[in-house]
Structures are given as C-alpha cells and as structure tokens.
Design a protein around this motif. Structure first.
Motif, PDB file in Angstrom:
ATOM      1  N   GLN A   1       0.835  -1.209   0.000  1.00  0.00           N
ATOM      2  CA  GLN A   1       0.000   0.000   0.000  1.00  0.00           C
ATOM      3  C   GLN A   1       0.867   1.255   0.000  1.00  0.00           C
ATOM      4  O   GLN A   1       0.594   2.206  -0.736  1.00  0.00           O
ATOM      5  CB  GLN A   1      -0.919   0.003   1.217  1.00  0.00           C
ATOM      6  N   LEU A   2       1.905   1.249   0.822  1.00  0.00           N
ATOM      7  CA  LEU A   2       2.784   2.410   0.882  1.00  0.00           C
ATOM      8  C   LEU A   2       3.514   2.600  -0.436  1.00  0.00           C
ATOM      9  O   LEU A   2       3.671   3.729  -0.923  1.00  0.00           O
ATOM     10  CB  LEU A   2       3.787   2.243   2.025  1.00  0.00           C
ATOM     11  N   GLY A   3       3.953   1.504  -1.047  1.00  0.00           N
ATOM     12  CA  GLY A   3       4.630   1.593  -2.334  1.00  0.00           C
ATOM     13  C   GLY A   3       3.723   2.115  -3.426  1.00  0.00           C
ATOM     14  O   GLY A   3       4.145   2.912  -4.279  1.00  0.00           O
ATOM     15  N   LYS A   4       2.471   1.694  -3.414  1.00  0.00           N
ATOM     16  CA  LYS A   4       1.505   2.170  -4.401  1.00  0.00           C
ATOM     17  C   LYS A   4       1.248   3.662  -4.231  1.00  0.00           C
ATOM     18  O   LYS A   4       1.165   4.406  -5.222  1.00  0.00           O
ATOM     19  CB  LYS A   4       0.191   1.389  -4.252  1.00  0.00           C
ATOM     20  N   LEU A   5       1.138   4.112  -2.985  1.00  0.00           N
ATOM     21  CA  LEU A   5       0.928   5.540  -2.724  1.00  0.00           C
ATOM     22  C   LEU A   5       2.110   6.347  -3.232  1.00  0.00           C
ATOM     23  O   LEU A   5       1.932   7.419  -3.837  1.00  0.00           O
ATOM     24  CB  LEU A   5       0.720   5.772  -1.230  1.00  0.00           C
ATOM     25  N   ALA A   6       3.319   5.852  -2.995  1.00  0.00           N
ATOM     26  CA  ALA A   6       4.514   6.548  -3.476  1.00  0.00           C
ATOM     27  C   ALA A   6       4.525   6.628  -4.996  1.00  0.00           C
ATOM     28  O   ALA A   6       4.861   7.667  -5.585  1.00  0.00           O
ATOM     29  CB  ALA A   6       5.762   5.840  -2.968  1.00  0.00           C
ATOM     30  N   GLU A   7       4.140   5.527  -5.646  1.00  0.00           N
ATOM     31  CA  GLU A   7       4.126   5.480  -7.110  1.00  0.00           C
ATOM     32  C   GLU A   7       3.124   6.479  -7.686  1.00  0.00           C
ATOM     33  O   GLU A   7       3.431   7.231  -8.618  1.00  0.00           O
ATOM     34  CB  GLU A   7       3.771   4.063  -7.559  1.00  0.00           C
ATOM     35  N   ILE A   8       1.935   6.510  -7.115  1.00  0.00           N
ATOM     36  CA  ILE A   8       0.896   7.431  -7.612  1.00  0.00           C
ATOM     37  C   ILE A   8       1.303   8.881  -7.371  1.00  0.00           C
ATOM     38  O   ILE A   8       1.131   9.740  -8.229  1.00  0.00           O
ATOM     39  CB  ILE A   8      -0.449   7.122  -6.917  1.00  0.00           C
ATOM     40  N   SER A   9       1.848   9.144  -6.180  1.00  0.00           N
ATOM     41  CA  SER A   9       2.209  10.518  -5.819  1.00  0.00           C
ATOM     42  C   SER A   9       3.294  11.072  -6.733  1.00  0.00           C
ATOM     43  O   SER A   9       3.190  12.196  -7.233  1.00  0.00           O
ATOM     44  CB  SER A   9       2.667  10.573  -4.358  1.00  0.00           C
ATOM     45  N   THR A  10       4.347  10.301  -6.958  1.00  0.00           N
ATOM     46  CA  THR A  10       5.453  10.805  -7.772  1.00  0.00           C
ATOM     47  C   THR A  10       5.072  10.906  -9.244  1.00  0.00           C
ATOM     48  O   THR A  10       5.547  11.796  -9.945  1.00  0.00           O
ATOM     49  CB  THR A  10       6.697   9.903  -7.611  1.00  0.00           C
ATOM     50  N   ALA A  11       4.192  10.025  -9.709  1.00  0.00           N
ATOM     51  CA  ALA A  11       3.792  10.054 -11.122  1.00  0.00           C
ATOM     52  C   ALA A  11       3.033  11.330 -11.468  1.00  0.00           C
ATOM     53  O   ALA A  11       3.164  11.870 -12.570  1.00  0.00           O
ATOM     54  CB  ALA A  11       2.950   8.819 -11.455  1.00  0.00           C
ATOM     55  N   GLY A  12       2.217  11.825 -10.536  1.00  0.00           N
ATOM     56  CA  GLY A  12       1.427  13.028 -10.808  1.00  0.00           C
ATOM     57  C   GLY A  12       1.869  14.235 -10.015  1.00  0.00           C
ATOM     58  O   GLY A  12       1.105  15.194  -9.870  1.00  0.00           O
ATOM     59  N   TRP A  13       3.097  14.190  -9.502  1.00  0.00           N
ATOM     60  CA  TRP A  13       3.568  15.271  -8.637  1.00  0.00           C
ATOM     61  C   TRP A  13       3.581  16.610  -9.389  1.00  0.00           C
ATOM     62  O   TRP A  13       3.964  16.691 -10.554  1.00  0.00           O
ATOM     63  CB  TRP A  13       4.968  14.967  -8.117  1.00  0.00           C
ATOM     64  N   GLY A  14       3.129  17.645  -8.699  1.00  0.00           N
ATOM     65  CA  GLY A  14       3.090  18.974  -9.300  1.00  0.00           C
ATOM     66  C   GLY A  14       1.815  19.266 -10.059  1.00  0.00           C
ATOM     67  O   GLY A  14       1.629  20.376 -10.558  1.00  0.00           O
ATOM     68  N   GLU A  15       0.912  18.296 -10.125  1.00  0.00           N
ATOM     69  CA  GLU A  15      -0.347  18.469 -10.847  1.00  0.00           C
ATOM     70  C   GLU A  15      -1.556  18.453  -9.915  1.00  0.00           C
ATOM     71  O   GLU A  15      -2.692  18.398 -10.368  1.00  0.00           O
ATOM     72  CB  GLU A  15      -0.492  17.357 -11.898  1.00  0.00           C
TER      73      GLU A  15
ATOM     74  N   ASN B   1      12.409   9.996  -2.063  1.00  0.00           N
ATOM     75  CA  ASN B   1      13.290   9.798  -0.908  1.00  0.00           C
ATOM     76  C   ASN B   1      12.510   9.806   0.410  1.00  0.00           C
ATOM     77  O   ASN B   1      12.800   9.028   1.325  1.00  0.00           O
ATOM     78  CB  ASN B   1      14.362  10.882  -0.867  1.00  0.00           C
ATOM     79  N   ILE B   2      11.522  10.696   0.504  1.00  0.00           N
ATOM     80  CA  ILE B   2      10.708  10.778   1.724  1.00  0.00           C
ATOM     81  C   ILE B   2       9.926   9.483   1.916  1.00  0.00           C
ATOM     82  O   ILE B   2       9.899   8.909   3.010  1.00  0.00           O
ATOM     83  CB  ILE B   2       9.760  11.990   1.662  1.00  0.00           C
ATOM     84  N   PHE B   3       9.305   9.002   0.837  1.00  0.00           N
ATOM     85  CA  PHE B   3       8.548   7.753   0.936  1.00  0.00           C
ATOM     86  C   PHE B   3       9.464   6.571   1.263  1.00  0.00           C
ATOM     87  O   PHE B   3       9.059   5.656   1.970  1.00  0.00           O
ATOM     88  CB  PHE B   3       7.784   7.487  -0.360  1.00  0.00           C
ATOM     89  N   ALA B   4      10.704   6.598   0.742  1.00  0.00           N
ATOM     90  CA  ALA B   4      11.650   5.516   1.025  1.00  0.00           C
ATOM     91  C   ALA B   4      12.029   5.480   2.498  1.00  0.00           C
ATOM     92  O   ALA B   4      12.391   4.414   3.035  1.00  0.00           O
ATOM     93  CB  ALA B   4      12.899   5.670   0.158  1.00  0.00           C
TER      94      ALA B   4
END
Length: 444
Positions: A150-164, A200-203
C-alpha cells in the motif's frame, strides 16, 4: 480571523544547512512541526491555511519552519532523518529566541515532535498532535499500520502526478472538487519538493518507528485525529494515546487529513483549550443580508451521461463562472454544496443581477441553474452564516424552475424603483418555514 501579520522569513543554521523559519503572533511560544511538505510563503496564499495559522497566532507566538530539503530550506541529498529533524527544530527554537515552547506536530511532523519531547523534555511544555503516528508500516504487534504494498503504491501514484495536484481527494476528500484549492495544492507540490525528494521521503517511511519512545514523553499530550482520515488511520492515533503517559485523545468527525480543511475550527478549539485552559466562544454578529442559493438542474443525469472526468471538467468551469460573477457583483461566497453555491450580498438588487448573470453565463457552457434569494437578518460566526433567512433562501431556491431566479416578497419590496421586473408565482408553503410565502420570478 484577520489582523495577524505574516512573519518575515529567517534562516537558522543547523550543521551545514540553513533551515527557513518564520515567527508571528503574540503570547507563549508554539513551535509548529509541519507534515509531509510545506512552504512558508504559501501558507498565506490559501485562505483556509492562512485562517488556521492566524487562529494559532491569536493565542500563541507561532514559530514554524520548512524541513531541510523542502520548501525554502536548503536542499539535501536525502530525506531528513528524525534525528536531523530534531536537530533542526532545536536550531530554529534557538534562532527564534525560544528556550521552551508548546509543540504542535502535524502528521509526519508529529513524529519528530514526539521525539523532541522525549529527548529534550526541558524544551517542551506541552505537546499537541494531529493526524500523526509512531509507525506507518504494519507489524505482527502493530496491525493498525499499512502494508508495504500500500505504501509503495501511494509513493508510485504521488510521484507520477507530482506537481499536478495529485492526491487532493485522499488528503482532503471534502474539498476534492475545489478547483482553487487544487491549483494551490499543485503549486505547493511544485515549490515544496521535487519528485526525487518525494521518492526519498517515501523511502524513509518504512524505517520510521518510535513506539519505544512514547513512554518517555513527559509533557502533557493532546492527540487529535479524525475518525475517517484516509491517509493515517485513526487506529494509529488511538495507539499513541494508549502509549503516551496521560495523553488525552479527541476523536474528531471528518475524513480530511489536511489539518486546515474540513471542520478545522474544531481542531483549533481543542488546541486552544488544551494550551490555554479556555475554549473560545464563537463571535456572533447579526446583520441584514441578501442570501443567494444556486443549484445545477439535472446534475445527476448530466454526470451519468458525461462520465466522471468530463463532468468534473464541466463542474470546474461552472465554479469558475460562478465565482467570477460573485466577484463582479461584490458577493461573498459562503459555501459550496455539491453542485451549488451559497453567497451573501449587502444589497438585494446587486444580488438579483448577480443571480441572472450566473444563470446566463452557465447557460453558455451548456448548463442550467435555478436560483433563490431572500433578504433578512443573518448570524455571522467564524465565516459561516446562519439564521432563518438562510433557510428561507434555500427553500425559495428549491421552489425555482429550471433557469429561473426566484425571490421572496421581501426582496421585491426592497428593490422598488430599481427597474427590475418580476412575475408573480403565487403563494407557497416552504418546508420547515411557517406560513405562506409570496414568491416572484425575475423577468428577463
């Protein structure tokens, strides 16, 4: 809440890095530890965020900062560890001339605030926590955590659309359709942290675990958590309250994780009462106002026909059009309710002209609205509006036909001589309001 001057930005030296901080307000010191990301300048560009910090500053001298590698603080090669965060908090306190302070930790900032309180009890008078945790990942002895997947999925979604503006629906479900907040949220993402730093924060999150620290916290502690928080489950807040000696848990209604959205004044009331011993009484002011309600006709069917994505785009256009007309006619937006607006005006003729302008403008983008207005005495309290006049305006709007601007007899009488023309719609029984009410449609 107005009248609080935003503080200047200063820098505190913490090791080799400079940590941006600001100070504003009066009273005993309150150190605010920010959550995931922050930017000291952008606090004041979002009215809900500015209101929250202004309320804090009404009873405390607020000291807050941007974590290293985020906001206006120096960049860093890695996300800050908790030890580095505590060092930075101490450096900010020293630079601000604060020997001891109350500490308010928000989300991730609560973790560093708890560590500061445990490691440096001489620096912390009291500890208030909102939406925070001692550990994020689940464990055999910690079932309230999230899974690594779950945490990995959240990180993936967040970074993919970051800034939008990604993630607003999860961080603040109550405002997911607020176009202005989404624009601010997207800008905050762009200026507060790069996509690489977010990764890095999510890691670092899987490594966070301060459960063993909790029994060492000596400061009086308040744990605030919304029951429906979608980002940090309330079970994590209950865990904190159960393991910090003498901690008080207050479970709040709502689903938002963002501290300044939802019923933020309830959060502030709890903090103020905990720190000062006095719960603020709402300031109620009674004024004469014209209340306007608008509502999109057939919105459910249109949403089903268009699909979620196209409907949200159309709804965004509608909201932009309505707000433009409210600004034009000096209306004050009070609230949005699904696909409708509530606003107040200090003049009924201007309110009517605004309502007809809204009707015509949204018709140009393929929508129809109904509108209702009534003038009466309303109660103003902490930005909200209440009273029988509000109920009457809502009932008048509910009685309006498609494309119609409907008003009460009171409004008609008050705009005599304005040149506005009305057509009688007869007497109506309005739900929840005693008596019969004469209603009139605005012609043209």
């Amino acid at each position: 809440m107005t009248g609080v001057a935003r503080g200047d930005i200063h820098y505190a030296k913490s090791g080799d890095l400079s940590i941006a901080y600001t100070v504003f307000g009066d009273g005993p010191d309150l150190l605010v530890a920010p959550g995931f990301i922050s930017h000291l300048d952008l606090i004041w560009e979002e009215r809900l965020d500015a209101h929250f910090f202004s309320r804090l500053a009404s009873f405390r001298r607020v000291i807050t900062f941007d974590k290293r590698a985020t906001g206006l603080s120096d960049p860093a090669a890695h996300a800050p560890t908790l030890e580095e965060c505590v060092d930075d908090m101490r450096a900010v306190m020293e630079a601000a001339g604060s020997e001891r302070a109350d500490v308010f930790g928000i989300s991730e900032g609560g973790t560093m605030a708890m560590l500061l309180a445990a490691a440096h009890p001489d620096r912390v008078n009291a500890l208030a926590l909102y939406g925070t945790f001692a550990r994020l990942l689940e464990a055999p002895d910690y079932p309230s955590g999230v899974s690594a997947q779950q945490l990995g999925k959240l990180a993936e979604i967040s970074t993919a659309g970051w800034g939008e503006g990604v993630g607003l629906g999860a961080w603040a479900p109550s405002r997911q359709n607020d176009a202005e907040l989404r624009q601010w949220w997207a800008r905050l993402q762009r200026v507060a942290a790069s996509p690489g730093m977010v990764r890095n924060i999510f890691a670092l999150y899987p490594e966070l675990d301060i459960r063993e620290v909790l029994p060492a916290i000596q400061a009086p502690t308040l744990v605030l958590h919304r029951r429906g928080d979608r980002m940090v489950d309330i079970a994590m807040g209950r865990y904190l309250a159960g393991h910090i000696p003498g901690a008080k848990l207050v479970e709040l209604e709502g689903t938002d994780h963002l501290f300044f959205t939802g019923d933020a004044d309830v959060v502030l009331d709890e903090i103020q009462e905990f720190l000062t011993g006095v719960r603020p009484q709402p300031l109620v002011e009674r004024v004469l106002a014209t209340v306007l309600f608008t509502d999109i006709v057939g919105s459910t069917q249109r949403a089903a026909d268009l699909g979620d994505e196209r409907w949200l785009e159309l709804l965004h256009s509608h909201d932009t059009v309505v707000r433009r007309q409210l600004d034009r006619f000096q209306g004050r937006e009070v609230n949005t309710m699904g696909d409708g607006f509530m606003a107040t005006f200090d003049g009924p003729a201007r309110a009517i002209r605004c309502a007809t302008a809204i009707r015509d403008a949204v018709r140009a983008i393929g929508l129809e609205v109904r509108a209702g207005l009534h003038t009466g005495e309303v109660e103003l309290s902490d930005g909200d509006v209440a009273g029988i006049a509000v109920h009457l305006a809502a009932r008048v709007a509910a009685a309006a036909r498609e494309g119609e601007v409907l008003v009460s007899r009171t409004v008609v009488d008050l705009v005599a001589g304005s040149g506005l023309v009305f057509v009688g719609r007869g007497e109506h029984t309005l739900k929840g309001v005693p008596g019969e009410w004469e209603l009139y449609a605005v012609e043209g």
